[in-house]
Design a protein around this motif. Structure first.
Motif, PDB file in Angstrom:
ATOM      1  N   MET A   1     -46.054-107.417  28.830  1.00 37.04           N
ATOM      2  CA  MET A   1     -45.745-106.250  29.618  1.00 37.04           C
ATOM      3  C   MET A   1     -46.305-105.249  29.203  1.00 37.04           C
ATOM      4  O   MET A   1     -46.330-104.750  28.207  1.00 37.04           O
ATOM      5  N   LYS A   2     -46.951-104.658  30.149  1.00 37.65           N
ATOM      6  CA  LYS A   2     -47.776-103.353  29.766  1.00 37.65           C
ATOM      7  C   LYS A   2     -46.783-102.249  29.875  1.00 37.65           C
ATOM      8  O   LYS A   2     -45.848-102.039  30.497  1.00 37.65           O
ATOM      9  N   THR A   3     -47.208-101.382  28.866  1.00 36.83           N
ATOM     10  CA  THR A   3     -46.275-100.277  28.455  1.00 36.83           C
ATOM     11  C   THR A   3     -47.004 -98.893  28.433  1.00 36.83           C
ATOM     12  O   THR A   3     -48.331 -98.921  27.753  1.00 36.83           O
ATOM     13  N   ASP A  80     -45.570-101.918  33.153  1.00 35.33           N
ATOM     14  CA  ASP A  80     -44.212-102.695  33.546  1.00 35.33           C
ATOM     15  C   ASP A  80     -42.908-101.903  32.871  1.00 35.33           C
ATOM     16  O   ASP A  80     -42.020-101.965  33.414  1.00 35.33           O
ATOM     17  N   ILE A  81     -43.694-101.166  31.610  1.00 39.99           N
ATOM     18  CA  ILE A  81     -42.214-100.602  31.020  1.00 39.99           C
ATOM     19  C   ILE A  81     -42.750 -98.977  30.726  1.00 39.99           C
ATOM     20  O   ILE A  81     -43.772 -98.957  30.468  1.00 39.99           O
ATOM     21  N   ASP A 105     -38.024-108.152  28.269  1.00 36.75           N
ATOM     22  CA  ASP A 105     -38.559-109.673  28.096  1.00 36.75           C
ATOM     23  C   ASP A 105     -37.374-110.714  28.152  1.00 36.75           C
ATOM     24  O   ASP A 105     -37.220-111.848  28.666  1.00 36.75           O
ATOM     25  N   ARG A 165     -37.450-100.260  33.132  1.00 34.96           N
ATOM     26  CA  ARG A 165     -38.267-101.055  33.335  1.00 34.96           C
ATOM     27  C   ARG A 165     -38.772-100.466  34.912  1.00 34.96           C
ATOM     28  O   ARG A 165     -37.955-100.095  35.693  1.00 34.96           O
ATOM     29  N   ARG A 166     -40.124-100.401  35.166  1.00 38.03           N
ATOM     30  CA  ARG A 166     -40.581 -99.947  36.493  1.00 38.03           C
ATOM     31  C   ARG A 166     -39.747-100.233  37.710  1.00 38.03           C
ATOM     32  O   ARG A 166     -39.471 -99.315  38.491  1.00 38.03           O
TER      33      ARG A 166
END
Length: 303
Positions: A1-3, A80-81, A105, A165-166
């Motif tokens: 997940m992209k942060t 994503d985060i 996740d 969370r987006r």
């Protein structure tokens, strides 16, 4: 997940190097770090690591707790985060960030999570107790199903070290503009009311605390009172704050007597200042505008 990690700054001071070092040593690194600076003049932006970060410059007078953070997300939304940290929150160990974001996740129902705040090394008694009481050593999962158990704390959250969370964040319309403080609580409350869950993670830790004077405590609790008065929906959905306040005072005096008895006089005056400030904040609509600005810690709100 992209942060993506977002940090508002204004003259971050002596802790800034420690904050950056704590980020650099994380085993799980954010994909991007975004600094939103309100006109620092103390060399905050001169740190060598600034070349690795995205920098947004704003005027000090334009800073808004929710609006400024939302502007940063709007400028850099591709993740994503969304993780938020304050300029004086030092990640406690190399696992702090990883422990905060892995819950998204592990549990697809989590919409928002925040970490445990520990007192800064050498913190005084009142400063230490505030963190030990509000950030317990055991994790919690909160939502609509157990709000009767957690009450007003169901929506507790702190952008000093929090992640969203987006999808849940966008459903809740992100952070509001124009609130005196508590943009994190507003976002968390909306996310919970939309059916998501909130995770408090005791193993995602950061050192973050403040040593307020009695005068500063009065101003801070005046602003909290203003926040509660202007966001009545939080009470309506999650309960009132008075019972938690009594628990806090009882716990504080017990802690001070056992560990820092010399701070007992300050504890008495501090408690009185908090109570009086909070009550005035609740009634701020009936006070002259000049008084409100004088009583407040966040004076730009009253412009």
């Amino acid at each position: 997940m992209k942060t993506i990690l977002y940090i508002p700054t204004l003259n971050a001071g002596k802790l800034w190097a420690d904050v950056i070092q704590s980020i650099k040593t994380q085993l799980v690194q954010p994909d991007k770090v975004v600094i939103i600076d309100s006109g620092s003049t103390d060399g905050t932006l001169s740190h060598p690591s600034m070349k690795d970060f995205e920098i947004i410059h704003i005027d000090k007078k334009d800073f808004d707790h929710g609006g400024t953070r939302q502007m940063a997300v709007n400028r850099f939304p591709d993740a994503d985060i969304y993780v938020f940290l304050t300029q004086d929150a030092v990640l406690a160990n190399a696992h702090s960030l990883g422990n905060l974001i892995k819950v998204f996740d592990e549990n697809p129902q989590i919409g928002v999570a925040y970490g445990r705040q520990l007192p800064h090394i050498g913190a005084k008694g009142l400063e230490a107790h505030a963190r030990l009481f509000n950030y317990p050593a055991h994790s919690q999962l909160r939502g609509l199903d157990n709000r009767s158990k957690y009450g007003i704390k169901t929506a507790s959250c702190s952008n000093s070290f929090a992640a969203y969370r987006r999808t849940a964040f966008e459903e809740a319309s992100g952070f509001p503009s124009g609130t005196i403080l508590g943009e994190d609580v507003i976002a968390a409350g909306r996310i919970i009311l939309n059916g998501w869950q909130l995770a408090y993670l005791a193993d995602a830790q950061a050192h973050h605390s403040h040593s307020y004077s009695v005068k500063e405590e009065f101003k801070r609790y005046f602003d909290i009172g203003v926040f509660h008065a202007t966001n009545a929906w939080i009470f309506q959905n999650f309960g009132h704050a008075e019972s938690e306040g009594f628990k806090y005072v009882k716990s504080e005096f017990s802690y001070i007597v056992k560990h820092h008895v010399t701070e007992l006089p300050k504890a008495f005056f501090s408690t009185a200042a908090k109570w009086f400030g909070y009550k005035l904040g609740l009634a701020h609509r009936y006070l002259p505008a000049f008084w409100n600005k004088c009583f407040s810690m966040h004076k730009a709100y009253w412009k």
